[in-house]
Design a protein around this motif. Structure first.
Motif, PDB file in Angstrom:
ATOM      1  N   SER A 112     -21.336 -46.882 -18.822  1.00  0.00           N
ATOM      2  CA  SER A 112     -21.326 -45.537 -18.252  1.00  0.00           C
ATOM      3  C   SER A 112     -22.644 -45.302 -17.515  1.00  0.00           C
ATOM      4  CB  SER A 112     -21.157 -44.498 -19.363  1.00  0.00           C
ATOM      5  OG  SER A 112     -22.305 -44.494 -20.203  1.00  0.00           O
ATOM      6  N   LYS A 113     -22.732 -44.198 -16.802  1.00  0.00           N
ATOM      7  CA  LYS A 113     -23.973 -43.892 -16.087  1.00  0.00           C
ATOM      8  C   LYS A 113     -25.129 -43.678 -17.047  1.00  0.00           C
ATOM      9  CE  LYS A 113     -21.867 -41.929 -11.915  1.00  0.00           C
ATOM     10  NZ  LYS A 113     -21.767 -40.749 -11.017  1.00  0.00           N
ATOM     11  N   PRO A 118     -20.375 -48.050 -12.813  1.00  0.00           N
ATOM     12  CA  PRO A 118     -19.656 -47.096 -11.962  1.00  0.00           C
ATOM     13  C   PRO A 118     -20.090 -47.198 -10.507  1.00  0.00           C
ATOM     14  CG  PRO A 118     -20.514 -46.039 -13.945  1.00  0.00           C
ATOM     15  CD  PRO A 118     -21.129 -47.388 -13.884  1.00  0.00           C
ATOM     16  N   ASP A 177     -19.680 -42.891  -6.354  1.00  0.00           N
ATOM     17  CA  ASP A 177     -19.134 -41.578  -6.701  1.00  0.00           C
ATOM     18  C   ASP A 177     -17.928 -41.759  -7.614  1.00  0.00           C
ATOM     19  OD1 ASP A 177     -16.752 -41.987  -4.982  1.00  0.00           O
ATOM     20  OD2 ASP A 177     -18.219 -41.823  -3.354  1.00  0.00           O
ATOM     21  N   SER A 178     -17.354 -40.645  -8.017  1.00  0.00           N
ATOM     22  CA  SER A 178     -16.260 -40.688  -8.987  1.00  0.00           C
ATOM     23  C   SER A 178     -15.012 -41.363  -8.437  1.00  0.00           C
ATOM     24  CB  SER A 178     -15.917 -39.268  -9.444  1.00  0.00           C
ATOM     25  OG  SER A 178     -15.564 -38.461  -8.319  1.00  0.00           O
ATOM     26  N   ASN A 179     -14.875 -41.438  -7.135  1.00  0.00           N
ATOM     27  CA  ASN A 179     -13.697 -42.054  -6.522  1.00  0.00           C
ATOM     28  C   ASN A 179     -13.883 -43.538  -6.222  1.00  0.00           C
ATOM     29  OD1 ASN A 179     -12.280 -39.591  -6.502  1.00  0.00           O
ATOM     30  ND2 ASN A 179     -13.279 -38.982  -4.568  1.00  0.00           N
TER      31      ASN A 179
END
Length: 474
Positions: free
Chosen positions: A417-418, A438, A441-443
């Motif tokens: 995770s970040k 990751p 960005d979230s996408n």
């Protein structure tokens, strides 16, 4: 003869008192038995165990001093408390589960002190603390009451507990073998305390567990309490998949996604698809380029000798001594969950295959040992997440993990995770280790980073300099 025996007993007692004087041996919850048991063979043997093995650990710790000495004193305190419990067992009726928990409370309190030390971040003696803390789980053999009690038999329990401990003592040996022989002596003495020390003691006197006194005093009459929610003996049924936010559906109608897809691929499909069919002209008996007569004995189908399947212990998912979650021998179970945990507890996963475990909460330490095709999802760990002797495992950290180590493992996928991007990752004797982080960005998709498994060593300025091998392609 009697004079020599008395002299030997007095020496053993003096030695035990000398060890206990500096550790503040507590008698909390241990009532005065009022019976002299100094001549009991099992108690004499326990004194010999302390004289022969515990004293070596104490002597090595004295040479090191500081925090290592402090944690060693607590370890010796735990052995002294167990001696008191062994005395009390001989005068007490066998308690029920509630009474057993109260009976073991003094021992558990000392163990929790050592566990608290092992939670200290950044200590240079972290591996010493973990060695002491993990080793004390061996003392839980005293709680064995039968095959349904959730523990292995006493001798096996001591040996299994040391297997988890040796991972940390080996780190101490590797770190200090060329720096300080006192630390090496401490690690070796700690192993001897349990193997052969405690193991041989249990084998000689309590191979089937403690023998309670049926005519003795009654055990603790603690008030009955309702079992806590989410007890390990009957965990609530979790959803079938933890890698997808979609509702649970049968696997036949909904394909698995994310990390669990690896298990779906292994178990699905027709293994004979794509094989070529053997026609008559391809058979050896019909080929003209072959000569000779095949004897009738060779035409008979040979019987395949039966192979003995490896021995696998019973599956476990339980909390032991209030501090260690044991997840063992789980085969093909995709919905394992630990949801009632805290930061003082550790999770030890051993011998599991083709299964998925989710840890819903903050724990102190997580260890995967001898697992195959195992998936683990966890949130936060205080100390470390460790993979040892595994093959084809995947792990996803959804929170924070300060340290991740991979040892003697083939194939490991780590999803960070970040919050865990600053984790220190250590690998040894391992191949095919990939770390996925990751995207921007979230996408964005996960970004995969294979960790080096080849290194180049160059001799410069009187010493070897080591670095990963860099590959370049056209």
């Amino acid at each position: 003869m009697e004079a020599k025996l008395v002299e030997r007993l007095e020496a053993a007692v003096e030695r035990l008192e000398a060890l206990g004087a500096g550790v503040g041996v507590s008698s909390r919850g241990l009532p005065d038995i009022g019976v002299d048991m100094s001549s009991d063979p099992s108690i004499i043997a326990f004194d010999d165990l302390i004289d022969q093995y515990a004293a070596k650990v104490s002597d090595a710790a004295e040479k090191i001093g500081g925090q290592v000495l402090d944690v060693t004193k607590l370890l010796l305190e735990a052995f002294s408390v167990q001696k008191q419990l062994l005395k009390e067992i001989k005068q007490t009726q066998k308690p029920d589960m509630v009474g057993m928990a109260e009976f073991l409370k003094p021992l558990n309190e000392v163990i929790m002190k050592v566990t608290a030390k092992a939670e200290q971040r950044g200590s240079e003696f972290f591996n010493h603390f973990k060695s002491a803390g993990e080793s004390l789980s061996a003392l839980a053999w005293i709680a064995y009451t039968g095959k349904d009690c959730g523990l292995s038999m006493p001798i096996a329990h001591v040996e299994e507990s040391w297997q988890a401990t040796e991972f940390y003592t080996n780190k101490v040996l590797m770190e200090y073998k060329s720096k300080d022989p006192n630390h090496v002596e401490w690690a070796k003495a700690l192993k001897e305390l349990y193997l052969p020390g405690l193991r041989d003691y249990v084998k000689s006197h309590y191979p089937l567990g403690p023998v309670w006194n049926a005519s003795g005093k009654k055990a603790y009459a603690a008030p009955l309490k309702a079992p806590p929610p989410g007890a390990p003996a009957a965990p609530c049924p979790p959803p079938s998949s933890y890698f997808s936010s979609e509702s649970s559906k049968p696997s036949s109608s909904q394909p698995k996604q994310g990390l669990s897809a690896i298990f779906q691929e292994i178990n699905s499909g027709d293994v004979t698809a794509g094989l070529r069919k053997v026609t008559d002209d391809m058979k050896s008996k019909n080929r003209t380029d072959r000569s000779g007569v095949v004897s009738t004995s060779e035409k008979r189908p040979r019987s395949i000798p039966a192979t003995t399947a490896p021995k696998v212990g019973p599956p476990k998912l339980e909390l032991q001594m209030g501090r260690k979650w044991a997840v063992e021998n789980q085969i093909g179970i995709k919905n394992l969950v630990i949801d009632d945990c805290d930061a003082k507890q550790s999770v030890y996963v051993f011998g599991c295959k083709d299964s998925v475990l989710q840890i819903q909460g903050k724990v102190n330490n997580i260890t995967l040992d001898k697992c195959t095709k195992m998936g683990v999802i966890f949130k936060d760990v205080v100390a470390a997440f460790e993979i040892v002797n595994c093959n084809g495992v995947e792990a996803q950290c959804q929170g924070f993990a300060p340290t991740i180590s991979v040892d003697n493992t083939s194939g490991a996928q780590l999803y960070l995770s970040k919050d865990s991007l600053d984790a220190s990752i250590t690998t040894a004797k391992s191949v095919d280790v990939n770390v996925l982080v990751p995207g921007a960005d979230s996408n964005s998709d996960w970004v995969e980073h294979p960790l080096p498994q080849q290194y180049i060593h160059v001799y410069k300025n009187g010493q070897f300099e080591t670095g990963p091998v860099s590959h370049s392609g056209a």
